[in-house]
Design a protein around this motif. Structure first.
Motif, PDB file in Angstrom:
ATOM      1  N   GLU A   1     -24.934  71.616 -35.432  1.00 17.12           N
ATOM      2  CA  GLU A   1     -24.698  71.544 -33.894  1.00 17.12           C
ATOM      3  C   GLU A   1     -25.877  71.912 -33.228  1.00 17.12           C
ATOM      4  O   GLU A   1     -26.045  71.473 -32.342  1.00 17.12           O
ATOM      5  CB  GLU A   1     -23.452  72.411 -33.595  1.00 17.12           C
ATOM      6  CG  GLU A   1     -22.297  71.954 -34.250  1.00 17.12           C
ATOM      7  CD  GLU A   1     -21.159  73.030 -34.269  1.00 17.12           C
ATOM      8  OE1 GLU A   1     -21.262  74.310 -33.669  1.00 17.12           O
ATOM      9  OE2 GLU A   1     -19.820  72.559 -34.485  1.00 17.12           O
ATOM     10  N   SER A   2     -26.712  73.036 -33.695  1.00 13.44           N
ATOM     11  CA  SER A   2     -27.888  73.203 -33.156  1.00 13.44           C
ATOM     12  C   SER A   2     -28.922  72.128 -32.883  1.00 13.44           C
ATOM     13  O   SER A   2     -29.477  71.836 -31.882  1.00 13.44           O
ATOM     14  CB  SER A   2     -28.385  74.533 -33.461  1.00 13.44           C
ATOM     15  OG  SER A   2     -27.644  75.631 -33.452  1.00 13.44           O
TER      16      SER A   2
ATOM     17  N   SER B   1     -28.470  69.161 -30.299  1.00 13.31           N
ATOM     18  CA  SER B   1     -28.561  69.669 -28.985  1.00 13.31           C
ATOM     19  C   SER B   1     -30.165  70.057 -28.803  1.00 13.31           C
ATOM     20  O   SER B   1     -30.687  69.968 -27.690  1.00 13.31           O
ATOM     21  CB  SER B   1     -28.013  71.138 -28.470  1.00 13.31           C
ATOM     22  OG  SER B   1     -28.182  72.086 -29.200  1.00 13.31           O
TER      23      SER B   1
ATOM     24  N   LEU C   1     -29.545  66.315 -24.188  1.00 12.10           N
ATOM     25  CA  LEU C   1     -28.508  67.255 -24.488  1.00 12.10           C
ATOM     26  C   LEU C   1     -29.015  68.676 -24.466  1.00 12.10           C
ATOM     27  O   LEU C   1     -28.595  69.565 -24.104  1.00 12.10           O
ATOM     28  CB  LEU C   1     -28.232  66.810 -26.112  1.00 12.10           C
ATOM     29  CG  LEU C   1     -27.340  65.661 -26.240  1.00 12.10           C
ATOM     30  CD1 LEU C   1     -27.033  65.660 -27.732  1.00 12.10           C
ATOM     31  CD2 LEU C   1     -26.046  65.761 -25.386  1.00 12.10           C
ATOM     32  N   LEU C   2     -30.495  68.807 -24.757  1.00 13.81           N
ATOM     33  CA  LEU C   2     -31.141  70.132 -24.561  1.00 13.81           C
ATOM     34  C   LEU C   2     -30.997  70.453 -23.128  1.00 13.81           C
ATOM     35  O   LEU C   2     -30.705  71.649 -22.837  1.00 13.81           O
ATOM     36  CB  LEU C   2     -32.537  70.178 -25.051  1.00 13.81           C
ATOM     37  CG  LEU C   2     -33.196  71.550 -25.083  1.00 13.81           C
ATOM     38  CD1 LEU C   2     -32.381  72.429 -25.628  1.00 13.81           C
ATOM     39  CD2 LEU C   2     -34.645  71.208 -25.576  1.00 13.81           C
TER      40      LEU C   2
ATOM     41  N   LYS D   1     -28.997  69.660 -20.821  1.00 17.68           N
ATOM     42  CA  LYS D   1     -27.636  69.789 -20.747  1.00 17.68           C
ATOM     43  C   LYS D   1     -27.168  71.332 -21.109  1.00 17.68           C
ATOM     44  O   LYS D   1     -26.385  72.144 -20.465  1.00 17.68           O
ATOM     45  CB  LYS D   1     -26.608  68.884 -21.249  1.00 17.68           C
ATOM     46  CG  LYS D   1     -25.131  69.102 -20.739  1.00 17.68           C
ATOM     47  CD  LYS D   1     -24.373  67.984 -21.401  1.00 17.68           C
ATOM     48  CE  LYS D   1     -24.642  66.804 -20.545  1.00 17.68           C
ATOM     49  NZ  LYS D   1     -23.656  65.458 -21.265  1.00 17.68           N
ATOM     50  N   SER D   2     -27.844  71.807 -22.446  1.00 17.11           N
ATOM     51  CA  SER D   2     -27.386  73.031 -22.826  1.00 17.11           C
ATOM     52  C   SER D   2     -28.148  74.055 -21.917  1.00 17.11           C
ATOM     53  O   SER D   2     -27.529  75.199 -21.886  1.00 17.11           O
ATOM     54  CB  SER D   2     -28.087  73.011 -24.417  1.00 17.11           C
ATOM     55  OG  SER D   2     -27.678  74.220 -24.675  1.00 17.11           O
TER      56      SER D   2
ATOM     57  N   ASP E   1     -28.011  78.225 -19.089  1.00 19.09           N
ATOM     58  CA  ASP E   1     -28.623  79.376 -19.197  1.00 19.09           C
ATOM     59  C   ASP E   1     -28.677  80.529 -17.842  1.00 19.09           C
ATOM     60  O   ASP E   1     -28.962  79.939 -16.735  1.00 19.09           O
ATOM     61  CB  ASP E   1     -30.212  79.070 -19.544  1.00 19.09           C
ATOM     62  CG  ASP E   1     -30.956  80.171 -19.613  1.00 19.09           C
ATOM     63  OD1 ASP E   1     -31.450  81.071 -18.884  1.00 19.09           O
ATOM     64  OD2 ASP E   1     -31.114  80.537 -21.040  1.00 19.09           O
TER      65      ASP E   1
ATOM     66  N   PHE F   1     -20.294  75.489 -21.705  1.00 16.75           N
ATOM     67  CA  PHE F   1     -20.247  73.919 -22.088  1.00 16.75           C
ATOM     68  C   PHE F   1     -19.820  73.099 -21.274  1.00 16.75           C
ATOM     69  O   PHE F   1     -19.331  71.866 -21.847  1.00 16.75           O
ATOM     70  CB  PHE F   1     -19.321  74.124 -23.565  1.00 16.75           C
ATOM     71  CG  PHE F   1     -19.799  75.185 -24.491  1.00 16.75           C
ATOM     72  CD1 PHE F   1     -20.780  75.384 -25.187  1.00 16.75           C
ATOM     73  CD2 PHE F   1     -18.944  76.131 -24.722  1.00 16.75           C
ATOM     74  CE1 PHE F   1     -21.155  76.203 -26.044  1.00 16.75           C
ATOM     75  CE2 PHE F   1     -18.996  77.204 -25.838  1.00 16.75           C
ATOM     76  CZ  PHE F   1     -20.487  77.084 -26.355  1.00 16.75           C
TER      77      PHE F   1
END
Length: 354
Positions: free
Chosen positions: A203-204, A207, A213-214, A216-217, A221, A252
């Motif tokens: 999963e890591s 992303s 995707l990064l 979005k992750s 923060d 999320f």
């Protein structure tokens, strides 16, 4: 109530261009502002009228000989911009999280913000973690926390691209992150095993290797959301305006929107810092049920226009260095009332050089 204008004494030989340059504004700005308050006889056309002795200027502008450091210095008009610092800035970061009746938990770490360069995309800053994350003043001990700490070793140092408003727009060093991840993944499998670990790593990786995707992750923060907030913007003659800010209260999903009254103080505080405050409440188009179910879009709100709205508050205070307008400290409190009340507090403080 702040004054509507200040006055500038016109001297022999002054022109519209020379006066505007002395005041740090454009000739068009000087002309436009003066003409709002002047009589018909004193209107400025192409240049200063020969008989004109007094020019009306923005309230924060003052003659060079009477330069008053107690006033905030805007870049032009009522626009506040940052100037990249020549040396790295080290900050202490603390989060306080509470949900429902559960006991508050705190997370602490230190971070360094370094200006790298300016290019056609914007300003590039490097964000680097200087310490491990401490949970309730103790090092991470649960396996999930330990793995999260190791995964962050692939993300940092992180280079982000910032626009002139101070909002982060892109990741500049994604290829480096992908390379680091290969080494981090190898070390994780050397220290841990089991199906759960394999799933966590998978999963890591999903992303991390995909740039979008990064991004979005990272939108979740809290430090990035607070530090690169909407504070370097165009203010009004009253130094107050209505703004919409977003903060990742629910993990999320897309950050929750709040409508706030945003104000910059015309005078520096007793420590010589620029003060900016934001205060308001939830104005997201998603319903309470949408946010409870972690929806990115107003699914329930569209099906049922009378669905219960989410409630919550947002308060933030920023204290900026008056020379470069970079953040010296910030305090942010954000809440959201779902089935359980969720509240996040963020404190960021500049650390003293040692």
């Amino acid at each position: 109530m702040p004054p509507k204008y200040r006055t500038y004494k016109i001297n022999e030989g002054d022109t519209l261009i020379s006066v505007a340059r002395a005041l740090g504004i454009t000739p068009q700005e000087a002309k436009r502002f003066h003409n709002v308050f002047s009589s018909e006889d004193d209107l400025i056309d192409v240049d200063l009228p020969s008989h004109l002795r007094t020019l009306y200027v923005y309230p924060h502008i003052y003659e060079k000989v009477g330069d008053n450091p107690a006033f905030v210095k805007f870049n032009y008009g009522y626009t506040l911009r940052f100037k990249p610092a020549e040396k790295p800035l080290n900050y202490g970061v603390m989060y306080t999280i509470s949900s429902g009746e559960k006991e508050e938990n705190t997370l602490k770490y230190r971070v360094r913000v370094t200006f790298v360069k300016q290019d056609e995309k914007g300003y590039v800053f490097e964000i680097n973690r200087l310490s491990k994350t401490y949970v309730n003043d103790e090092e991470a001990s649960e396996i999930a926390d330990e793995l999260a700490e190791k995964v962050s070793g692939a993300v940092y140092p992180l280079e982000v691209v910032i626009d002139e408003d101070g909002n982060w727009m892109d990741i500049a060093n994604h290829p480096d992150i992908r390379k680091r991840w290969k080494q981090v993944k190898k070390r994780i499998f050397e220290e841990y095993d089991g199906a759960w670990v394999e799933q966590y790593v998978a999963e890591s990786e999903a992303s991390l290797v995909d740039k979008e995707l990064l991004k979005k992750s990272l939108s979740g923060d809290w430090f990035l959301a607070a530090y690169f907030g909407q504070i370097y913007v165009d203010y009004t003659p009253g130094f107050v305006f209505e703004n919409r800010v977003s903060f990742p209260v629910v993990p999320f999903i897309r950050p929750v929107k709040y409508t706030v009254k945003q104000e910059v103080k015309m005078l520096l505080d007793e420590y010589g810092l620029v003060q900016i405050s934001q205060e308001g409440s939830v104005s997201d188009n998603r319903s309470k049920a949408d946010l409870e179910n972690r929806q990115n879009f107003p699914h329930d709100a569209l099906l049922d226009p009378d669905s219960e709205k989410a409630e919550g508050t947002y308060k933030a205070k920023y204290f900026l260095n008056a020379g470069n307008n970079l953040i010296e400290s910030l305090f942010l409190e954000c809440s959201l009332q779902l089935e359980k009340r969720k509240e996040i507090k963020v404190v960021v403080s500049l650390l003293e050089d040692k």
